[in-house]
Design a protein around this motif. Sequence first.
Motif, short mmCIF file in Angstrom:
data_model
loop_
_atom_site.label_atom_id
_atom_site.label_comp_id
_atom_site.label_asym_id
_atom_site.label_seq_id
_atom_site.Cartn_x
_atom_site.Cartn_y
_atom_site.Cartn_z
N ILE A 144 -8.39 -7.97 12.12
CA ILE A 144 -7.89 -7.71 13.47
C ILE A 144 -8.32 -6.30 13.89
N ALA A 145 -8.98 -6.20 15.05
CA ALA A 145 -9.48 -4.89 15.51
C ALA A 145 -8.32 -3.97 15.85
N THR A 146 -8.47 -2.71 15.48
CA THR A 146 -7.49 -1.68 15.83
C THR A 146 -8.22 -0.62 16.65
N PRO A 147 -8.45 -0.90 17.95
CA PRO A 147 -9.27 0.00 18.77
C PRO A 147 -8.70 1.40 18.93
N LYS A 148 -7.38 1.54 18.74
CA LYS A 148 -6.78 2.87 18.85
C LYS A 148 -6.54 3.50 17.50
N GLY A 149 -7.14 2.92 16.45
CA GLY A 149 -7.07 3.53 15.12
C GLY A 149 -5.78 3.25 14.39
N GLY A 150 -5.30 4.27 13.73
CA GLY A 150 -4.10 4.13 12.92
C GLY A 150 -4.25 4.90 11.63
N THR A 151 -3.38 4.62 10.67
CA THR A 151 -3.37 5.39 9.43
C THR A 151 -4.64 5.18 8.62
N GLY A 178 -7.09 8.32 7.54
CA GLY A 178 -7.48 8.59 6.16
C GLY A 178 -8.98 8.64 5.99
N PHE A 179 -9.70 7.76 6.69
CA PHE A 179 -11.16 7.73 6.63
C PHE A 179 -11.75 9.03 7.17
N VAL A 189 -18.06 0.92 9.99
CA VAL A 189 -17.10 -0.18 10.10
C VAL A 189 -16.14 -0.04 8.93
N LEU A 190 -14.86 0.07 9.25
CA LEU A 190 -13.81 0.26 8.25
C LEU A 190 -12.88 -0.94 8.28
N THR A 191 -12.69 -1.58 7.15
CA THR A 191 -11.76 -2.71 7.07
C THR A 191 -10.80 -2.49 5.90
N VAL A 192 -9.54 -2.80 6.15
CA VAL A 192 -8.54 -2.80 5.07
C VAL A 192 -7.82 -4.14 5.10
N VAL A 244 -1.26 3.56 3.69
CA VAL A 244 -2.67 3.18 3.75
C VAL A 244 -3.56 4.42 3.92
N ARG A 245 -3.07 5.42 4.63
CA ARG A 245 -3.88 6.62 4.87
C ARG A 245 -4.36 7.25 3.57
N GLN A 246 -3.44 7.43 2.62
CA GLN A 246 -3.79 8.07 1.36
C GLN A 246 -4.73 7.20 0.53
#
Length: 701
Positions: free
Chosen positions: A324-331, A335-336, A374-377, A397-399
């Motif tokens: 699921i795309a997170t266009p506004k980012g997040g933790t 972290g990335f 491209v970052l996926t978790v 998730v950030r850490q």
Amino acid sequence: MAPSSEYSARHLSVLEGLEAVRKRPGMYIGSTDSRGLMHCLWEIIDNSVDEALAGFGQSITVVLHPDGSVEIRDDGRGVPVDIEPKTGLSGVEVVFTKLHAGGKFGGGSYTASGGLHGVGASVVNALSARLDVEVDRGGKTYRMQFRHGEPGRFKDTGKAKPDAPFEPFVQQSELDVVGKAKRGVTGTRIRYWADRQIFTPDAKFSYEELQARARQTSFLVPGLRIELRDERRLPGTAGADAPLTEVFQHDGGISEFVEFLAPDAAVTDVWRFHGSGTFHESVPVLDANGRSKITDMERVCEVDVALRWGVGYDTTVRSYVNIIATPKGGTHQTGFEQALLKTFRKHIEANARKLKAGNDKVEKDDVGAGMTAVLTVRLAEPQFEGQTKEILGTSAVRQIVSKVVEKELKAKLSSTARADRQQTSQLLDKVVNEMKSRISARVHKETQRRKTALEGSSLPTKLADCRSNDVEKSELFIVEGDSALGTAKLARSSDFQALLPIRGKILNVQKASVGDMLNNAECAALIQVIGAGSSRSFDLSAARYGKVILMTDADVDGAHIRTLLLTLFFRYMRPMVESGRVFAAVPPLHRIEVVNPGSKANEMVYTYSETELHRVLERLESEGRKYKEPIQRYKGLGEMDAEQLAETTMDPRHRTLRRVNIEDAERAERIFELLMGSDVAPRKDFIITGSQRLDREQIDA
């Protein structure tokens, strides 16, 4: 029909939750315009994608029907049709009528999915005038229909319509068996009509957004086949004449996605980082008696990153949680970015002498220049900020992402493999040069306004500035050589026309680094005079001139100098070109002195090409008019006197200017790379191929 059959007491518990959705749809889908309409579609599609992600489906079909409905088909396991023991309802009815119910809410059927609140399908149902669902499972085809979220049966007499007579279930719901399914065939088909009493009149499904989402998903779920079919035949679209069908399937992964997204030539290959980590969180879990109990859960977070750097300076980062795309980012994105900055700072500080980095520190924008990532978790039950899932909120998730990226990137930058060493060296030079460019641009910005700059005497001494402070009316002529400067000074209007001479051919910035460009006196002077900075820090509103006009000789060298200047603008001051503020002057090639009879002064006629010259000469001969021989051929601007230069090239009342535009940025990028880039072989082929069309007699025309 009696009121009890319209709204029975048995469905009070079902509809009381869905009525809240209908009264406050923005809480669940963000808005009731086209964006909210598309969000409903994503909710249903994501359920099908989650089946494929779990390994139970390989194909999804989305059909936009002419009547405004949309249909989604998949070959997953199919929505459960057996009775759910707590409610006594079929699995289909539970999924489509109960908020916070479904296979993802409890974590039993999906280890990682896009849905987690258990409200997607039921929200779409509540906001639909009609929803039909068919399930292939156990050799049978089951069907259930809903109106505004309430189950029942539509009495269609032909084509399915949302306003067909509807009979809600009164005593108990029934899951109708409407056919047989082939052995081993499973799947779900959902068709719904959005309720136009909820959504705005202009809300409509966007095929372009659907196309982009399908392509994105096919990259994130390798092997998944997604077919789109637009049967609406909307005027002005690609499917106006006939139904439009497209199929997306990519057997690679996010590495291919990065290659697809990357807009520029590569500095590094696509680097792929994998890793995982665990964390604990306390979540409420329902026991056998239906009571909520806080339980400590161990979660696993898998991290997958693909990234590469190119020669440009734009940053493209796409982040996803369970596809699921997170266009506004997040933790996860935080972290990335933290890991990137921390790792590069350490590595550059350790090699500061070799990289000539000094004591300055790189910033996030320096590292991100030219990066496509491209970052996926993937993790069970991620916490999003709101049902729209645009921002990941799970703090742990950030850490985890930071540790994985830091470890993998450090190993890559320290690798002793020959290919890695070469790419790392180029990348670090690029990052350091971006840092120097940013610092230099900041210094330039401090002197960007004309008044401040003139008071500080910081502009190049060779600049012949104008008196006007009106940016819209002012013009900067970049002239070739000091000889042309002398004539241009006499020909210009000093009120609004400024002159900056350049000596010879400037640096080819397509090949050079940012540091080399800033160290080049001509490039640095031009950037300083325009006063708006360069590269990522370029501020169009700070430009000191409304027009920048390239005035070079009308010969091969002049054309080359003009190309070098355009390369500088394209690479480091692109907004000037995009806003239409860069022009090329058009000086004449020939001057014909037409002899007038008697005491009348001779007439001067200027031509701008060999074709025009021959056409004018033929006209004069046909009119019986004489002209002096030889006809003057201007080899350079310096051959004109001030009056001639003003009349033909500089005076706004008589001159001709060519505006430089970028209609297709990607094509422009390819052409600049071909003509001015480091790879010689394609340019050589281009020259050899084009030489067959060259008339040697016209080479200086």
